[in-house]
Design an enzyme around this catalytic site. Structure first.
Site, mmCIF file in Angstrom:
data_model
loop_
_atom_site.group_PDB
_atom_site.id
_atom_site.type_symbol
_atom_site.label_atom_id
_atom_site.label_comp_id
_atom_site.label_asym_id
_atom_site.label_seq_id
_atom_site.Cartn_x
_atom_site.Cartn_y
_atom_site.Cartn_z
ATOM 1 N N ARG A 1 1.548 -1.560 -6.118
ATOM 2 C CA ARG A 1 1.413 -0.182 -7.095
ATOM 3 C C ARG A 1 2.677 0.635 -6.993
ATOM 4 O O ARG A 1 3.194 1.378 -7.990
ATOM 5 C CB ARG A 1 0.411 0.601 -6.098
ATOM 6 C CG ARG A 1 -0.047 1.988 -6.686
ATOM 7 C CD ARG A 1 -0.587 2.850 -5.795
ATOM 8 N NE ARG A 1 -1.757 1.989 -5.093
ATOM 9 C CZ ARG A 1 -3.081 2.174 -5.445
ATOM 10 N NH1 ARG A 1 -3.519 3.219 -6.616
ATOM 11 N NH2 ARG A 1 -4.164 1.516 -4.919
ATOM 12 N N TYR B 1 -2.959 -0.981 -11.755
ATOM 13 C CA TYR B 1 -4.666 -0.896 -11.800
ATOM 14 C C TYR B 1 -5.183 -0.463 -12.829
ATOM 15 O O TYR B 1 -6.376 0.118 -13.015
ATOM 16 C CB TYR B 1 -5.241 -0.492 -10.410
ATOM 17 C CG TYR B 1 -4.578 -1.233 -9.330
ATOM 18 C CD1 TYR B 1 -4.915 -2.573 -8.814
ATOM 19 C CD2 TYR B 1 -3.508 -0.483 -8.437
ATOM 20 C CE1 TYR B 1 -4.366 -3.178 -7.796
ATOM 21 C CE2 TYR B 1 -3.094 -1.284 -7.432
ATOM 22 C CZ TYR B 1 -3.501 -2.601 -7.200
ATOM 23 O OH TYR B 1 -2.958 -3.299 -5.991
ATOM 24 N N CYS C 1 -19.895 4.604 -24.046
ATOM 25 C CA CYS C 1 -21.163 5.445 -23.943
ATOM 26 C C CYS C 1 -21.717 5.279 -22.564
ATOM 27 O O CYS C 1 -22.427 4.751 -22.184
ATOM 28 C CB CYS C 1 -21.989 4.458 -24.579
ATOM 29 S SG CYS C 1 -21.942 4.724 -26.520
ATOM 30 N N GLU C 2 -20.925 6.431 -21.654
ATOM 31 C CA GLU C 2 -21.240 6.513 -20.287
ATOM 32 C C GLU C 2 -21.030 7.937 -20.093
ATOM 33 O O GLU C 2 -19.893 8.427 -20.348
ATOM 34 C CB GLU C 2 -20.378 5.594 -19.391
ATOM 35 C CG GLU C 2 -20.660 4.132 -19.457
ATOM 36 C CD GLU C 2 -22.111 3.716 -18.609
ATOM 37 O OE1 GLU C 2 -22.587 4.693 -17.758
ATOM 38 O OE2 GLU C 2 -22.516 2.744 -18.774
ATOM 39 N N GLU D 1 4.526 -6.541 0.767
ATOM 40 C CA GLU D 1 3.997 -6.842 -0.832
ATOM 41 C C GLU D 1 3.606 -5.659 -1.734
ATOM 42 O O GLU D 1 2.635 -5.511 -1.890
ATOM 43 C CB GLU D 1 2.727 -7.830 -0.650
ATOM 44 C CG GLU D 1 2.788 -9.076 0.237
ATOM 45 C CD GLU D 1 1.549 -9.484 0.987
ATOM 46 O OE1 GLU D 1 1.633 -10.670 1.216
ATOM 47 O OE2 GLU D 1 0.624 -8.662 1.085
ATOM 48 N N PRO D 2 4.594 -4.835 -1.908
ATOM 49 C CA PRO D 2 4.150 -3.635 -2.911
ATOM 50 C C PRO D 2 4.117 -4.430 -4.133
ATOM 51 O O PRO D 2 4.661 -5.146 -4.815
ATOM 52 C CB PRO D 2 5.837 -3.038 -2.828
ATOM 53 C CG PRO D 2 6.864 -4.021 -2.738
ATOM 54 C CD PRO D 2 5.928 -5.085 -1.655
ATOM 55 N N GLY E 1 0.936 -1.204 -0.055
ATOM 56 C CA GLY E 1 0.194 0.051 -0.304
ATOM 57 C C GLY E 1 0.815 1.233 0.058
ATOM 58 O O GLY E 1 0.295 2.438 0.301
ATOM 59 N N ARG F 1 -10.326 3.973 -12.878
ATOM 60 C CA ARG F 1 -9.803 4.853 -11.672
ATOM 61 C C ARG F 1 -10.344 5.883 -11.548
ATOM 62 O O ARG F 1 -10.859 6.336 -10.134
ATOM 63 C CB ARG F 1 -8.585 4.653 -11.184
ATOM 64 C CG ARG F 1 -7.833 2.962 -10.972
ATOM 65 C CD ARG F 1 -6.503 3.111 -10.469
ATOM 66 N NE ARG F 1 -6.282 3.628 -9.097
ATOM 67 C CZ ARG F 1 -6.066 4.814 -8.576
ATOM 68 N NH1 ARG F 1 -5.761 5.551 -9.472
ATOM 69 N NH2 ARG F 1 -6.126 4.863 -7.316
#
Length: 421
Positions: free
Chosen positions: A282, A379, A349-350, A279-280, A237, A319
């Site tokens: 990102r 991500y 189409c959003e 556990e990196p 994190g 994201r």
């Protein structure tokens, strides 16, 4: 990240011309600076090596995984954290040693547990009480487990990426006795061996306070509960920089600070110092990656907004819609100041298909230009979808001015390969 304009005014990454790459291989395309990834991994190794402790580093493959990424992690002496049968399968196909893989997840299916046992993984990170019985049922020989505990700590980050608070779906609560019950169940099982404890308080953690306090809580609980462990996994994190004003986690200062705190707490409690693990994910790959797009329609609504549309969107950049995440963007094919505030929109189409709400681009931007959205290495590909039957992008690693394809662009045929006619 080594993004810069060359003498011809063209944006480069890892000394590789991004305009040429976009023209040659199309867009959207995600491009990674391979050396940056390697340097990040080496920084973590060096920070731990200075602290005179036993440690194991693992790459959180959910951030971004493919066969070549797994091979790179192996070359840099990182173990692997997987959270699904697909991530495990990818690692096995890459030739990664299964004994250096551990399996996470809050709802492992019986198929995933059986497959992981068949592969001979190093250990499971147990996330639920009934999972203990399930692993024990399918195991035929001793298997190591870590119990993921919920320490009841709220990290100062977006509520959707907090994972250590009491209401989180992850882990077994220390406060409510579920963690203790999990330990007892493992001790009473036939095949499970309690290797250690795991915690993870959230993502985009810029400073060390939360991890240090959580480690104290966990170690005091272990001491008072008379639980001895071989490994303490403090998760990952660690923060990355997305836009100006963000701060990346300071590896060289932060890791020693956390480790020293754990060493002091163990000494103060007269508790044996376990092997430490992180556990990196990102922080390894996010800033290494950029996504290349081609500009399409430009729609200016007088005195309201200017939309610059690109040939991707929330299918490869979710994201912003999920977290209101912020990103920077640069024009690839010429170096001009960003004087216009525009909204960069996707082609799906959003109404929520927006990549960047207030982007700075040159007023000269036009159809056919190329844009690079920065810090998209984590991500983005791993959360990509086929919404609107959009093909998933290609992925390249670049190094020393050379590009190599690591994931091919999804073909139209692949969109319907599983359809029944």
């Amino acid at each position: 990240m080594t993004v810069s304009y060359n003498q011809n005014g063209v944006l480069t990454l890892g000394n590789t011309n991004l305009k040429t790459l976009a023209q040659s291989f199309g867009t959207p395309t995600i491009v990674y600076d391979e050396m940056y990834i390697r340097q990040q991994m080496r920084r973590y190794h060096q920070a731990f090596q200075k602290m005179d402790v036993n440690f194991v580093l693992s790459y959180a493959s959910k951030a971004f995984t493919c066969i070549q990424m797994v091979k790179l992690a192996d070359e840099e002496n990182f173990d692997l954290d997987v959270v699904s049968i697909g991530e495990l399968y990818t690692a096995i196909e890459a030739g990664f040693d299964p004994k250096r893989i551990h399996f996470h997840g809050n709802n492992k299916t019986k198929d995933e547990i059986q497959y992981a046992l068949k592969c001979g993984i190093g250990y499971f990170v147990v996330d639920a009480l009934d999972e203990i019985a399930l692993i024990d049922q399918y195991a035929t020989e001793s298997i190591d487990v870590l119990i993921r505990v919920n320490p009841g700590v709220e990290a100062h980050t977006h509520e959707f990426i907090q994972t250590g608070q009491e209401k989180s779906k992850f882990g077994l609560s220390i406060k409510h006795g579920l963690a203790q019950k999990g330990v007892e169940m493992v001790r009473n099982s036939e095949h499970l061996h309690l290797k250690g404890i795991h915690f993870h308080i959230g993502s985009q953690i810029e400073e060390t306070t939360g991890m240090k306090e959580t480690a104290k809580i966990v170690l005091k609980w272990l001491k008072t509960s008379n639980i001895n462990i071989e490994m303490l996994n403090i998760g990952g994190g660690f923060a990355v920089k997305y836009v100006d004003g963000d701060s990346s986690f300071n590896i060289e200062e932060g890791i020693p600070e956390i480790v020293e705190n754990i060493k002091f707490t163990c000494h103060d409690l007269d508790y044996p110092l376990p092997t430490l693990s992180i556990e990196p994910g990102r922080s390894i790959v996010a800033e290494a990656g950029v996504t290349l797009y081609e500009v399409g329609s430009i729609k200016e609504i007088p005195n309201v907004n200017k939309y610059v549309s690109v040939d991707g969107g929330m299918s490869d950049h979710i994201r912003t819609a999920l977290y209101d995440a912020k990103y920077d963007v640069k024009l690839v094919n010429r170096n001009e100041p960003g004087e216009d505030t525009v909204t960069i929109a996707g082609k799906l189409c959003e109404s929520g298909d927006i990549l960047i709400h207030e982007a700075k681009l040159p007023s000269s931007v036009q159809r056919g230009d190329y844009l690079a959205v920065l810090s998209t290495g984590a991500y983005h590909y791993s959360m990509a979808s086929n919404y609107n039957q959009i093909q998933k992008p290609a992925v390249f690693f670049v190094s020393d001015g050379k590009a190599r394809e690591v994931i091919k662009r999804q073909s139209l045929r692949q969109l319907i390969i599983n359809d029944v006619k």
